[in-house]
Design a protein around this motif. Structure first.
Motif, PDB file in Angstrom:
ATOM      1  N   TYR A   3      -8.944 -10.629   7.693  1.00 16.63           N
ATOM      2  CA  TYR A   3      -8.023  -9.513   7.589  1.00 16.63           C
ATOM      3  C   TYR A   3      -6.718  -9.923   8.247  1.00 16.63           C
ATOM      4  O   TYR A   3      -6.705 -10.397   9.382  1.00 16.63           O
ATOM      5  CB  TYR A   3      -8.612  -8.271   8.246  1.00 16.63           C
ATOM      6  N   THR A   4      -5.626  -9.725   7.523  1.00 13.84           N
ATOM      7  CA  THR A   4      -4.325 -10.209   7.964  1.00 13.84           C
ATOM      8  C   THR A   4      -3.370  -9.049   8.210  1.00 13.84           C
ATOM      9  O   THR A   4      -3.294  -8.118   7.414  1.00 13.84           O
ATOM     10  CB  THR A   4      -3.711 -11.146   6.906  1.00 13.84           C
ATOM     11  N   LEU A   5      -2.637  -9.136   9.303  1.00 12.51           N
ATOM     12  CA  LEU A   5      -1.568  -8.206   9.616  1.00 12.51           C
ATOM     13  C   LEU A   5      -0.261  -8.982   9.601  1.00 12.51           C
ATOM     14  O   LEU A   5      -0.155 -10.038  10.230  1.00 12.51           O
ATOM     15  CB  LEU A   5      -1.776  -7.572  10.999  1.00 12.51           C
ATOM     16  N   ILE A   6       0.707  -8.472   8.890  1.00 18.30           N
ATOM     17  CA  ILE A   6       2.040  -9.074   8.881  1.00 18.30           C
ATOM     18  C   ILE A   6       2.970  -8.120   9.611  1.00 18.30           C
ATOM     19  O   ILE A   6       3.153  -6.969   9.189  1.00 18.30           O
ATOM     20  CB  ILE A   6       2.517  -9.367   7.454  1.00 18.30           C
ATOM     21  N   ALA A  25       2.820 -11.262   2.181  1.00 22.31           N
ATOM     22  CA  ALA A  25       1.904 -10.142   1.952  1.00 22.31           C
ATOM     23  C   ALA A  25       1.528 -10.047   0.471  1.00 22.31           C
ATOM     24  O   ALA A  25       0.351  -9.862   0.135  1.00 22.31           O
ATOM     25  CB  ALA A  25       2.541  -8.835   2.417  1.00 22.31           C
ATOM     26  N   LEU A  26       2.509 -10.198  -0.408  1.00 24.39           N
ATOM     27  CA  LEU A  26       2.232 -10.115  -1.846  1.00 24.39           C
ATOM     28  C   LEU A  26       1.358 -11.271  -2.326  1.00 24.39           C
ATOM     29  O   LEU A  26       0.466 -11.082  -3.150  1.00 24.39           O
ATOM     30  CB  LEU A  26       3.541 -10.065  -2.632  1.00 24.39           C
ATOM     31  N   GLN A  33      -6.820 -10.930  -0.801  1.00 30.14           N
ATOM     32  CA  GLN A  33      -7.017 -11.007   0.645  1.00 30.14           C
ATOM     33  C   GLN A  33      -6.513  -9.696   1.250  1.00 30.14           C
ATOM     34  O   GLN A  33      -5.406  -9.261   0.941  1.00 30.14           O
ATOM     35  CB  GLN A  33      -6.243 -12.182   1.234  1.00 30.14           C
ATOM     36  N   PRO A  34      -7.305  -9.041   2.084  1.00 32.34           N
ATOM     37  CA  PRO A  34      -6.848  -7.778   2.684  1.00 32.34           C
ATOM     38  C   PRO A  34      -5.682  -8.014   3.638  1.00 32.34           C
ATOM     39  O   PRO A  34      -5.762  -8.859   4.531  1.00 32.34           O
ATOM     40  CB  PRO A  34      -8.076  -7.252   3.412  1.00 32.34           C
ATOM     41  N   VAL A  35      -4.609  -7.279   3.417  1.00 33.07           N
ATOM     42  CA  VAL A  35      -3.402  -7.450   4.228  1.00 33.07           C
ATOM     43  C   VAL A  35      -2.786  -6.077   4.507  1.00 33.07           C
ATOM     44  O   VAL A  35      -2.758  -5.208   3.647  1.00 33.07           O
ATOM     45  CB  VAL A  35      -2.392  -8.404   3.543  1.00 33.07           C
ATOM     46  N   ASP A  36      -2.339  -5.900   5.744  1.00 31.99           N
ATOM     47  CA  ASP A  36      -1.625  -4.707   6.165  1.00 31.99           C
ATOM     48  C   ASP A  36      -0.276  -5.139   6.721  1.00 31.99           C
ATOM     49  O   ASP A  36      -0.099  -6.287   7.136  1.00 31.99           O
ATOM     50  CB  ASP A  36      -2.402  -3.946   7.234  1.00 31.99           C
ATOM     51  N   LEU A  37       0.659  -4.202   6.756  1.00 32.57           N
ATOM     52  CA  LEU A  37       1.992  -4.468   7.285  1.00 32.57           C
ATOM     53  C   LEU A  37       2.254  -3.548   8.474  1.00 32.57           C
ATOM     54  O   LEU A  37       1.781  -2.412   8.497  1.00 32.57           O
ATOM     55  CB  LEU A  37       3.062  -4.192   6.234  1.00 32.57           C
ATOM     56  N   LEU A  64      10.832  -2.921  -2.980  1.00 25.32           N
ATOM     57  CA  LEU A  64       9.519  -3.568  -3.005  1.00 25.32           C
ATOM     58  C   LEU A  64       8.410  -2.656  -2.494  1.00 25.32           C
ATOM     59  O   LEU A  64       7.245  -2.803  -2.871  1.00 25.32           O
ATOM     60  CB  LEU A  64       9.524  -4.844  -2.157  1.00 25.32           C
ATOM     61  N   LEU A  65       8.758  -1.716  -1.644  1.00 27.50           N
ATOM     62  CA  LEU A  65       7.754  -0.845  -1.046  1.00 27.50           C
ATOM     63  C   LEU A  65       6.980  -0.053  -2.099  1.00 27.50           C
ATOM     64  O   LEU A  65       5.777   0.130  -1.972  1.00 27.50           O
ATOM     65  CB  LEU A  65       8.398   0.109  -0.041  1.00 27.50           C
ATOM     66  N   ALA A  66       7.664   0.401  -3.128  1.00 28.49           N
ATOM     67  CA  ALA A  66       6.996   1.188  -4.166  1.00 28.49           C
ATOM     68  C   ALA A  66       5.943   0.370  -4.902  1.00 28.49           C
ATOM     69  O   ALA A  66       4.954   0.919  -5.383  1.00 28.49           O
ATOM     70  CB  ALA A  66       8.024   1.737  -5.142  1.00 28.49           C
ATOM     71  N   GLY A  67       6.111  -0.933  -4.985  1.00 29.03           N
ATOM     72  CA  GLY A  67       5.167  -1.779  -5.696  1.00 29.03           C
ATOM     73  C   GLY A  67       3.981  -2.245  -4.879  1.00 29.03           C
ATOM     74  O   GLY A  67       3.047  -2.838  -5.423  1.00 29.03           O
ATOM     75  N   LEU A  68       3.970  -1.960  -3.592  1.00 28.53           N
ATOM     76  CA  LEU A  68       2.879  -2.435  -2.736  1.00 28.53           C
ATOM     77  C   LEU A  68       1.527  -1.869  -3.156  1.00 28.53           C
ATOM     78  O   LEU A  68       0.513  -2.544  -3.043  1.00 28.53           O
ATOM     79  CB  LEU A  68       3.159  -2.102  -1.272  1.00 28.53           C
ATOM     80  N   GLU A  69       1.520  -0.652  -3.671  1.00 31.39           N
ATOM     81  CA  GLU A  69       0.246  -0.048  -4.077  1.00 31.39           C
ATOM     82  C   GLU A  69      -0.405  -0.822  -5.218  1.00 31.39           C
ATOM     83  O   GLU A  69      -1.624  -0.844  -5.339  1.00 31.39           O
ATOM     84  CB  GLU A  69       0.433   1.412  -4.471  1.00 31.39           C
ATOM     85  N   PHE A  70       0.376  -1.484  -6.058  1.00 31.93           N
ATOM     86  CA  PHE A  70      -0.183  -2.275  -7.150  1.00 31.93           C
ATOM     87  C   PHE A  70      -0.884  -3.533  -6.643  1.00 31.93           C
ATOM     88  O   PHE A  70      -1.663  -4.149  -7.343  1.00 31.93           O
ATOM     89  CB  PHE A  70       0.905  -2.653  -8.162  1.00 31.93           C
ATOM     90  N   TYR A  71      -0.572  -3.914  -5.414  1.00 31.93           N
ATOM     91  CA  TYR A  71      -1.200  -5.068  -4.776  1.00 31.93           C
ATOM     92  C   TYR A  71      -2.300  -4.641  -3.798  1.00 31.93           C
ATOM     93  O   TYR A  71      -2.807  -5.453  -3.040  1.00 31.93           O
ATOM     94  CB  TYR A  71      -0.145  -5.889  -4.018  1.00 31.93           C
ATOM     95  N   ASP A  72      -2.608  -3.373  -3.788  1.00 38.05           N
ATOM     96  CA  ASP A  72      -3.599  -2.796  -2.873  1.00 38.05           C
ATOM     97  C   ASP A  72      -3.207  -2.954  -1.408  1.00 38.05           C
ATOM     98  O   ASP A  72      -4.062  -3.075  -0.533  1.00 38.05           O
ATOM     99  CB  ASP A  72      -5.000  -3.375  -3.113  1.00 38.05           C
ATOM    100  N   ILE A  73      -1.920  -2.970  -1.145  1.00 33.69           N
ATOM    101  CA  ILE A  73      -1.426  -2.952   0.234  1.00 33.69           C
ATOM    102  C   ILE A  73      -1.139  -1.486   0.555  1.00 33.69           C
ATOM    103  O   ILE A  73      -0.144  -0.931   0.117  1.00 33.69           O
ATOM    104  CB  ILE A  73      -0.164  -3.824   0.407  1.00 33.69           C
TER     105      ILE A  73
END
Length: 115
Positions: A3-6, A25-26, A33-37, A64-73
């Motif tokens: 699990y990764t935190l950026i 992150a992307l 890979q599970p990633v959180d910001l 870019l924030l709006a597209g994070l959900e498509f990457y499961d972030i």
């Protein structure tokens, strides 16, 4: 699975650090890979709606924030700072953590990258 935190702490437009953190992150999310910001310091400017970067500064990273959900972030954290939250319109996907929760968060990840 790691699990990764950026942790983004740099200004979105004064250097490439913030964009490189988002790119990492992307990439991680693309490979499932599970990633959180988490954002702090100058990187909090990324969350405001009124960004108008110049051509030299590059793309509007706020978009870019709006597209994070498509990457499961799905997890984007900031530390609760009442004065900052009151003075700035904040992107809706942010979770504000108390100081203690913020400190504890960093120990919950196998990898932490700071940009």
């Amino acid at each position: 699975m790691k699990y990764t935190l950026i942790h983004l702490n740099s200004s979105p437009y004064s250097s490439l650090a913030c964009k490189e953190g988002l790119d990492l992150a992307l990439v991680l999310a693309t490979f499932e890979q599970p990633v959180d910001l988490c954002l702090s310091g100058a990187a909090l400017a990324l969350l405001t709606d009124n960004q108008a970067p110049t051509a030299e500064q590059g793309k509007n990273l706020h978009k870019l924030l709006a597209g994070l959900e498509f990457y499961d972030i799905e997890n984007i954290y900031i530390e609760k700072n009442r004065s900052w939250l009151e003075d700035n319109p904040t992107w809706q996907g942010v979770q504000a953590l108390s100081h203690d929760e913020w400190q504890t968060m960093f120990s919950q990840y196998q990898q932490v990258f700071r940009f």
